[in-house]
Scaffold this active site. Structure first.
Site, PDB file in Angstrom:
ATOM      1  N   ARG A 131       0.821  -1.209   0.000  1.00 53.06           N
ATOM      2  CA  ARG A 131       0.000   0.000   0.000  1.00 53.06           C
ATOM      3  C   ARG A 131       0.859   1.266   0.000  1.00 53.06           C
ATOM      4  O   ARG A 131       0.418   2.309  -0.448  1.00 53.06           O
ATOM      5  CB  ARG A 131      -0.925   0.005   1.219  1.00 53.06           C
ATOM      6  CG  ARG A 131      -2.091  -0.953   1.036  1.00 53.06           C
ATOM      7  CD  ARG A 131      -2.994  -0.916   2.242  1.00 53.06           C
ATOM      8  NE  ARG A 131      -2.211  -1.101   3.457  1.00 53.06           N
ATOM      9  CZ  ARG A 131      -2.719  -1.111   4.675  1.00 53.06           C
ATOM     10  NH1 ARG A 131      -3.999  -0.936   4.853  1.00 53.06           N
ATOM     11  NH2 ARG A 131      -1.953  -1.301   5.726  1.00 53.06           N
ATOM     12  N   LYS A 167       5.060 -18.362   7.753  1.00 54.74           N
ATOM     13  CA  LYS A 167       4.562 -18.687   9.071  1.00 54.74           C
ATOM     14  C   LYS A 167       4.175 -17.399   9.793  1.00 54.74           C
ATOM     15  O   LYS A 167       4.697 -16.349   9.409  1.00 54.74           O
ATOM     16  CB  LYS A 167       5.600 -19.487   9.855  1.00 54.74           C
ATOM     17  CG  LYS A 167       6.838 -18.668  10.267  1.00 54.74           C
ATOM     18  CD  LYS A 167       7.704 -19.414  11.208  1.00 54.74           C
ATOM     19  CE  LYS A 167       7.310 -19.199  12.626  1.00 54.74           C
ATOM     20  NZ  LYS A 167       7.838 -17.962  13.235  1.00 54.74           N
ATOM     21  N   ASP A 174       8.934 -22.876   5.953  1.00 49.51           N
ATOM     22  CA  ASP A 174       9.570 -22.885   7.271  1.00 49.51           C
ATOM     23  C   ASP A 174      11.047 -22.718   6.968  1.00 49.51           C
ATOM     24  O   ASP A 174      11.698 -23.640   6.463  1.00 49.51           O
ATOM     25  CB  ASP A 174       9.335 -24.209   7.997  1.00 49.51           C
ATOM     26  CG  ASP A 174       9.958 -24.189   9.385  1.00 49.51           C
ATOM     27  OD1 ASP A 174      11.066 -23.642   9.544  1.00 49.51           O
ATOM     28  OD2 ASP A 174       9.335 -24.720  10.321  1.00 49.51           O
ATOM     29  N   HIS A 175      11.594 -21.533   7.248  1.00 47.95           N
ATOM     30  CA  HIS A 175      12.935 -21.253   6.723  1.00 47.95           C
ATOM     31  C   HIS A 175      14.006 -22.175   7.328  1.00 47.95           C
ATOM     32  O   HIS A 175      15.076 -22.312   6.763  1.00 47.95           O
ATOM     33  CB  HIS A 175      13.287 -19.767   6.874  1.00 47.95           C
ATOM     34  CG  HIS A 175      13.692 -19.350   8.249  1.00 47.95           C
ATOM     35  ND1 HIS A 175      12.796 -19.065   9.239  1.00 47.95           N
ATOM     36  CD2 HIS A 175      14.913 -19.176   8.803  1.00 47.95           C
ATOM     37  CE1 HIS A 175      13.441 -18.728  10.335  1.00 47.95           C
ATOM     38  NE2 HIS A 175      14.738 -18.782  10.101  1.00 47.95           N
ATOM     39  N   LYS A 187      17.819 -24.124   5.640  1.00 45.76           N
ATOM     40  CA  LYS A 187      19.191 -23.993   6.138  1.00 45.76           C
ATOM     41  C   LYS A 187      20.018 -25.193   5.664  1.00 45.76           C
ATOM     42  O   LYS A 187      19.591 -26.339   5.816  1.00 45.76           O
ATOM     43  CB  LYS A 187      19.197 -23.918   7.672  1.00 45.76           C
ATOM     44  CG  LYS A 187      18.607 -22.620   8.222  1.00 45.76           C
ATOM     45  CD  LYS A 187      18.758 -22.556   9.726  1.00 45.76           C
ATOM     46  CE  LYS A 187      17.965 -21.405  10.332  1.00 45.76           C
ATOM     47  NZ  LYS A 187      18.595 -20.098  10.227  1.00 45.76           N
ATOM     48  N   GLU A 199      18.457 -18.136  21.406  1.00 44.46           N
ATOM     49  CA  GLU A 199      18.678 -16.858  20.720  1.00 44.46           C
ATOM     50  C   GLU A 199      19.114 -15.789  21.714  1.00 44.46           C
ATOM     51  O   GLU A 199      18.648 -15.785  22.857  1.00 44.46           O
ATOM     52  CB  GLU A 199      17.386 -16.397  20.051  1.00 44.46           C
ATOM     53  CG  GLU A 199      16.912 -17.320  18.960  1.00 44.46           C
ATOM     54  CD  GLU A 199      15.695 -16.743  18.268  1.00 44.46           C
ATOM     55  OE1 GLU A 199      15.879 -16.108  17.220  1.00 44.46           O
ATOM     56  OE2 GLU A 199      14.586 -16.884  18.786  1.00 44.46           O
ATOM     57  N   ASP A 245       5.743 -19.704  18.159  1.00 46.66           N
ATOM     58  CA  ASP A 245       6.738 -19.011  17.338  1.00 46.66           C
ATOM     59  C   ASP A 245       7.876 -19.941  16.903  1.00 46.66           C
ATOM     60  O   ASP A 245       8.402 -19.802  15.799  1.00 46.66           O
ATOM     61  CB  ASP A 245       7.307 -17.822  18.132  1.00 46.66           C
ATOM     62  CG  ASP A 245       8.202 -16.938  17.287  1.00 46.66           C
ATOM     63  OD1 ASP A 245       7.761 -16.539  16.198  1.00 46.66           O
ATOM     64  OD2 ASP A 245       9.342 -16.649  17.704  1.00 46.66           O
ATOM     65  N   HIS A 270       9.829 -24.644  13.652  1.00 49.37           N
ATOM     66  CA  HIS A 270      11.253 -24.945  13.515  1.00 49.37           C
ATOM     67  C   HIS A 270      11.701 -26.168  14.325  1.00 49.37           C
ATOM     68  O   HIS A 270      12.384 -27.054  13.806  1.00 49.37           O
ATOM     69  CB  HIS A 270      12.096 -23.737  13.922  1.00 49.37           C
ATOM     70  CG  HIS A 270      11.689 -22.457  13.256  1.00 49.37           C
ATOM     71  ND1 HIS A 270      11.229 -22.408  11.958  1.00 49.37           N
ATOM     72  CD2 HIS A 270      11.659 -21.177  13.690  1.00 49.37           C
ATOM     73  CE1 HIS A 270      10.947 -21.150  11.641  1.00 49.37           C
ATOM     74  NE2 HIS A 270      11.190 -20.392  12.682  1.00 49.37           N
ATOM     75  N   LYS A 299      14.493 -16.896  24.100  1.00 46.92           N
ATOM     76  CA  LYS A 299      15.023 -15.606  23.633  1.00 46.92           C
ATOM     77  C   LYS A 299      15.749 -14.895  24.764  1.00 46.92           C
ATOM     78  O   LYS A 299      15.577 -15.233  25.934  1.00 46.92           O
ATOM     79  CB  LYS A 299      13.873 -14.723  23.163  1.00 46.92           C
ATOM     80  CG  LYS A 299      13.233 -15.197  21.870  1.00 46.92           C
ATOM     81  CD  LYS A 299      12.638 -14.023  21.119  1.00 46.92           C
ATOM     82  CE  LYS A 299      11.911 -14.468  19.866  1.00 46.92           C
ATOM     83  NZ  LYS A 299      12.770 -15.045  18.842  1.00 46.92           N
ATOM     84  N   LYS A 344      23.896 -17.545  21.311  1.00 49.36           N
ATOM     85  CA  LYS A 344      23.053 -17.937  20.181  1.00 49.36           C
ATOM     86  C   LYS A 344      23.551 -19.287  19.703  1.00 49.36           C
ATOM     87  O   LYS A 344      24.714 -19.422  19.314  1.00 49.36           O
ATOM     88  CB  LYS A 344      23.171 -16.910  19.049  1.00 49.36           C
ATOM     89  CG  LYS A 344      22.400 -17.286  17.790  1.00 49.36           C
ATOM     90  CD  LYS A 344      22.507 -16.175  16.748  1.00 49.36           C
ATOM     91  CE  LYS A 344      21.979 -16.598  15.388  1.00 49.36           C
ATOM     92  NZ  LYS A 344      20.540 -16.755  15.318  1.00 49.36           N
TER      93      LYS A 344
HETATM   94  C1  BG6 Z   1      11.355 -16.898  13.253  1.00 46.47           C
HETATM   95  C2  BG6 Z   1      10.769 -16.500  14.568  1.00 46.47           C
HETATM   96  O1  BG6 Z   1      10.526 -17.807  12.590  1.00 46.47           O
HETATM   97  O2  BG6 Z   1      12.633 -17.503  13.458  1.00 46.47           O
HETATM   98  C3  BG6 Z   1      11.704 -15.550  15.312  1.00 46.47           C
HETATM   99  O3  BG6 Z   1       9.511 -15.869  14.362  1.00 46.47           O
HETATM  100  C4  BG6 Z   1      13.077 -16.157  15.425  1.00 46.47           C
HETATM  101  O4  BG6 Z   1      11.190 -15.234  16.587  1.00 46.47           O
HETATM  102  C5  BG6 Z   1      13.584 -16.656  14.082  1.00 46.47           C
HETATM  103  O5  BG6 Z   1      13.947 -15.175  15.945  1.00 46.47           O
HETATM  104  C6  BG6 Z   1      14.869 -17.434  14.225  1.00 46.47           C
HETATM  105  O6  BG6 Z   1      15.399 -17.701  12.971  1.00 46.47           O
HETATM  106  P1  BG6 Z   1      16.982 -17.837  12.771  1.00 46.47           P
HETATM  107  O7  BG6 Z   1      17.138 -18.222  11.346  1.00 46.47           O
HETATM  108  O8  BG6 Z   1      17.569 -16.517  13.135  1.00 46.47           O
HETATM  109  O9  BG6 Z   1      17.420 -18.914  13.729  1.00 46.47           O
END
Ligand code: BG6
Length: 471
Positions: A43, A146, A175-176, A180, A214, A233, A238, A324, A329
């Site tokens: 938008r 997601k 789902d990223h 990886k 994290e 989340d 994941h 978190k 990390k």
């Molecule tokens: C996301 C979550 O799907 O994945 C975030 O919504 C999280 O809260 C993130 O920080 C973590 O992804 P990565 O690739 O940084 O481990």
């Protein structure tokens, strides 16, 4: 025929941080084949030119390794922008008309929903209203980010809604974590080698620990996060995805149907989780974040123990942890083996450290195998590490971002690393009762606190120790 990648929510964070840099990298590596255009829709009013300039600046900021001015200019020529509210039928008409003008003929299209979940249905509904899902002459696919639903019922409802417009083979639920390299490598480790699979079961494995810690806190996402919490989340997607890769039976091939069939079988075999086997925690100061209720009980950390009721895994505990605002990390999977049945070296069996195979998903991507070695000049032994690091074994190659692989797969019609509808629903069936149980019987697993930048709640350490198992 031209291929269009249409990004809804193009002025948002995901597009500039991940999607455009990933598409640029694919272009730089000559993996975007043939005629293509990338069309941002949002938008916020932009001209094509402004959009190109903005994305160029962001791309330079987020992906310097591949950035090259001349190459960017060549890539930018494929970028277009449409100012429209795609969640409205009228707005989608503008998208349709302008898209057709840009394409100038037959096309194949990937729609990417890089928008908040409340916009999934309106946008998909508007696409259907204009027949934009119909495969006239070329394929049409939709990528959905997601969170896919907030519980089982809403995920089922969303699946039904999406299926009214798109066939399952057109839908790519992302789902990223599956994009990886190190997550995919788990399958290569297990199924491209002979030595691991014979011991990959209850006879040799004592327990499995899947950890995603994290350092970041909820930051500016507090508004979303407070209604979500760590189970929705991180666990529903994941962590459970990593679980399926560790636990599944060998599929016949690395293709969408056999792979996803095996993953679904694992999820369906997960025994309902006992609330006594859960820990939920919130970091100190979370309630002060903007957008968070002052009495919020949303967990920012959780640890659970679960069992998989099948032949391979009967009795093997799987510990899943994520949180978190922690000190380190680290995303890793540790496979802890049983101790040998007899000690011939004088020490008690408890003195022998178990073998641990650790798959480091990030950072310092690699694999470590801990085993016992004789201490030189001593009659004792000690655990040592056999290590593989991506950065030393694959020096020249950068590890690509997850989105590169996933976008390319979606363009190539390969859904293996995307979630099928039954998989999403099976994952919700696992986490839903935990979330509901926490609110129905809070005393079964009271919310505990932990300090920011700490290792997490001390209760989580006891969790492993109580079962006689340690990190
Ligand atoms: C996301 C979550 O799907 O994945 C975030 O919504 C999280 O809260 C993130 O920080 C973590 O992804 P990565 O690739 O940084 O481990």
């Amino acid at each position: 025929m031209i291929t269009s990648i249409v990004i809804f929510g193009a002025s948002g964070d995901l597009a500039k941080r991940k999607l455009i840099p990933a598409l640029y990298n694919l272009f730089a590596k000559e993996r975007l084949k043939g005629d293509f255009c990338i069309v941002g829709v949002s938008r916020t009013a932009f001209s094509h030119e402004q959009f190109r300039e903005d994305m160029g600046a962001d791309c330079q900021r987020f992906e310097p390794a591949y950035y090259n001015e001349a190459r960017w200019q060549a890539f930018a020529g494929h970028l277009y922008y449409i100012t429209a509210d795609a969640s409205q039928v009228d707005g989608m008409r503008q998208v349709k008309d302008q898209l057709q003008a840009i394409e100038g003929g037959p096309c194949q299209r990937l729609y990417y929903l890089s928008v908040g979940p409340t916009l999934y249905e309106p946008i998909i509904g508007a696409l259907r209203e204009h027949g934009l899902q119909q495969e006239d002459g070329g394929w049409r696919r939709v990528v959905i980010e997601k969170p896919f639903g907030t519980d089982l019922a809403s995920a089922q409802a969303l699946n039904r809604f999406v299926h009214e417009a798109f066939e399952e083979y057109q839908i790519y639920r992302i789902d990223h974590y599956l994009g990886k390299e190190t997550a995919q490598n788990l399958l290569f480790l297990r199924f491209a080698n002979l030595i691991f699979e014979p011991v990959w079961n209850r006879n040799y494995i004592d327990n499995v620990q899947i950890t995603v810690m994290e350092t970041v806190d909820v930051g500016r996402r507090a508004g979303y996060y407070d209604g979500s919490g760590v189970m929705r989340d991180m666990f529903q997607n994941h962590l459970l995805q990593l679980l399926t890769l560790v636990a599944m039976e060998p599929p016949t091939s690395f293709e969408a149907t056999p792979l996803r069939n095996e993953k679904v079988k694992v999820l369906r075999a997960v025994r309902p989780i006992d609330l006594k086997h859960t820990i939920r925690a919130q970091y100190d100061g979370y309630r002060n974040a903007e957008g968070v209720a002052s009495d919020s009980i949303t967990p920012t950390y959780a640890a659970i123990k679960l069992y998989i009721d099948n032949w391979r895994w009967q009795g093997v505990p799987f510990y899943l942890r994520s949180g978190k605002a922690l000190k380190h990390k680290v995303s890793e999977i540790a496979i802890q083996f049983k101790r040998p049945p007899h000690s011939m070296f004088g020490q008690g069996i408890e003195q022998i450290a178990p073998n641990v195979l650790t798959l480091c998903i990030q950072p310092d991507e690699g694999i470590h195998l801990q085993f016992e070695a004789k201490t030189p000049d001593q009659p004792t032994m000690q655990p040592v590490d056999m290590e593989f690091h991506y950065r030393t074994s694959f020096k020249a190659q950068n590890i690509p971002e997850a989105y590169e692989r996933l976008l390319l797969d979606a363009l190539n019609g390969d859904a293996a690393l995307f979630n099928r509808s039954d998989e999403i629903e099976a994952a919700w069936s696992i986490v839903d009762p935990v979330i509901q149980g926490w609110s129905a019987t809070p005393d079964a697993s009271p919310l505990v606190r932990y300090a920011k930048d700490s290792e997490g709640p001390s209760e989580a350490e006891h969790f492993l120790a109580e079962s006689g198992r340690h990190d």
